[in-house]
Design a protein around this motif. Structure first.
Motif, PDB file in Angstrom:
ATOM      1  N   THR A 149      -1.358 -17.419  -3.109  1.00  0.00           N
ATOM      2  CA  THR A 149      -1.887 -16.108  -2.735  1.00  0.00           C
ATOM      3  C   THR A 149      -3.345 -16.296  -2.322  1.00  0.00           C
ATOM      4  O   THR A 149      -3.901 -17.387  -2.491  1.00  0.00           O
ATOM      5  N   GLU A 174      -8.464  -4.027  -3.334  1.00  0.00           N
ATOM      6  CA  GLU A 174      -7.806  -2.785  -2.914  1.00  0.00           C
ATOM      7  C   GLU A 174      -8.769  -1.789  -2.272  1.00  0.00           C
ATOM      8  O   GLU A 174      -8.348  -0.762  -1.777  1.00  0.00           O
ATOM      9  N   ARG A 233      -2.849   2.872  -4.481  1.00  0.00           N
ATOM     10  CA  ARG A 233      -3.734   1.739  -4.200  1.00  0.00           C
ATOM     11  C   ARG A 233      -5.160   2.250  -4.034  1.00  0.00           C
ATOM     12  O   ARG A 233      -5.407   3.243  -3.373  1.00  0.00           O
ATOM     13  N   ARG A 245      -3.967  -9.921  -0.443  1.00  0.00           N
ATOM     14  CA  ARG A 245      -4.744 -10.098   0.793  1.00  0.00           C
ATOM     15  C   ARG A 245      -5.461  -8.816   1.153  1.00  0.00           C
ATOM     16  O   ARG A 245      -6.153  -8.759   2.162  1.00  0.00           O
ATOM     17  N   GLY A 246      -5.237  -7.760   0.371  1.00  0.00           N
ATOM     18  CA  GLY A 246      -5.860  -6.476   0.641  1.00  0.00           C
ATOM     19  C   GLY A 246      -5.043  -5.581   1.546  1.00  0.00           C
ATOM     20  O   GLY A 246      -5.523  -4.549   1.996  1.00  0.00           O
ATOM     21  N   GLU A 247      -3.798  -5.958   1.810  1.00  0.00           N
ATOM     22  CA  GLU A 247      -2.932  -5.162   2.668  1.00  0.00           C
ATOM     23  C   GLU A 247      -2.173  -4.136   1.833  1.00  0.00           C
ATOM     24  O   GLU A 247      -1.767  -4.435   0.719  1.00  0.00           O
ATOM     25  N   PRO A 248      -1.969  -2.942   2.376  1.00  0.00           N
ATOM     26  CA  PRO A 248      -1.167  -1.963   1.653  1.00  0.00           C
ATOM     27  C   PRO A 248       0.262  -2.481   1.488  1.00  0.00           C
ATOM     28  O   PRO A 248       0.817  -3.068   2.411  1.00  0.00           O
ATOM     29  N   CYS A 249       0.807  -2.298   0.319  1.00  0.00           N
ATOM     30  CA  CYS A 249       2.162  -2.777   0.049  1.00  0.00           C
ATOM     31  C   CYS A 249       2.753  -1.936  -1.064  1.00  0.00           C
ATOM     32  O   CYS A 249       2.095  -1.666  -2.058  1.00  0.00           O
ATOM     33  N   ALA A 302       0.855 -10.013  -0.016  1.00  0.00           N
ATOM     34  CA  ALA A 302       0.238  -9.032   0.883  1.00  0.00           C
ATOM     35  C   ALA A 302      -0.797  -8.197   0.138  1.00  0.00           C
ATOM     36  O   ALA A 302      -1.918  -7.993   0.624  1.00  0.00           O
ATOM     37  N   MET A 303      -0.445  -7.730  -1.054  1.00  0.00           N
ATOM     38  CA  MET A 303      -1.356  -6.900  -1.824  1.00  0.00           C
ATOM     39  C   MET A 303      -2.640  -7.664  -2.168  1.00  0.00           C
ATOM     40  O   MET A 303      -3.733  -7.105  -2.109  1.00  0.00           O
ATOM     41  N   GLU A 335       6.442 -11.736  -1.520  1.00  0.00           N
ATOM     42  CA  GLU A 335       5.805 -11.339  -0.256  1.00  0.00           C
ATOM     43  C   GLU A 335       4.917 -10.122  -0.460  1.00  0.00           C
ATOM     44  O   GLU A 335       3.818 -10.041   0.090  1.00  0.00           O
TER      45      GLU A 335
END
Length: 192
Positions: free
Chosen positions: A11, A168, A102, A70-74, A67-68, A63
């Protein structure tokens, strides 16, 4: 799925671990300072689990975690958790924590009140400290009133709540107490 399995995966914050069984995810381990320590903690917590390739539903959870982090919404609310062996009150706390959006936070007292157990802030804190499902159950979004704490559960490894919340995009506690109004909590300072 027969028996329990686990795997270690990459991660943005380091190598994490995840363990599963026939009824879903049984635990997630955030990175320790070194991968060997993460792996060791996984083996101590799930001694019957064998390192193996994860099934599709666990791959989907991995996955989402990646993603979370990496700061991506998930959205991880559909990930199946194996709650066998989890105290009923703790399971209610975890279910509520999964509904916190989030980048937002709640206090132990707010979670207790939402569960109609207004005097149980200490019990909420204990449940959060025992959370085996890091990230999937976002216990980093539940804080002590008036505090931007760095405490995290034993499955949290070397990563702090502050770091997870900054990934986040959260800056302070969403709900203000009188203490927060009088002495606001400063956002984390950029490192580097």
């Amino acid at each position: 799925m027969a028996g329990r399995g686990y795997t270690i995966f990459d991660t943005g914050i380091g190598r994490c671990g995840i363990a599963w069984g026939s009824f879903g995810i049984v635990g997630v381990q955030l990175p320790e300072a070194r991968e060997i320590e993460t792996r060791g903690r996984m083996l101590r917590q799930y001694p019957e689990a064998r390192e193996t390739r994860p099934p599709l539903n666990v791959e989907i959870a991995i996955e989402g975690i990646v993603a979370m982090l990496r700061g991506e919404p998930c959205d991880l609310t559909d990930v199946t958790l194996d709650m066998s062996g989890i105290h009923a009150f703790n399971a209610r706390v975890y279910a509520f924590a999964r509904t916190i959006p989030r980048g937002e936070t709640r206090t132990y007292g707010e979670v207790a009140a939402a569960l109609r157990a207004s005097g149980a802030a200490h019990s909420v804190a204990q449940a959060i400290a025992r959370n085996p499902f890091m990230i999937i159950v976002p216990c980093h979004r539940v804080l002590e009133a008036g505090s931007y704490t760095d405490k995290i559960s034993p499955s949290g490894g070397a990563i702090s709540k502050r770091r997870l919340l900054s990934i986040e995009g959260a800056h302070t506690i969403s709900s203000k107490t009188l203490f927060d109004v009088l002495l606001p909590v400063a956002p984390p300072r950029p490192q580097g």
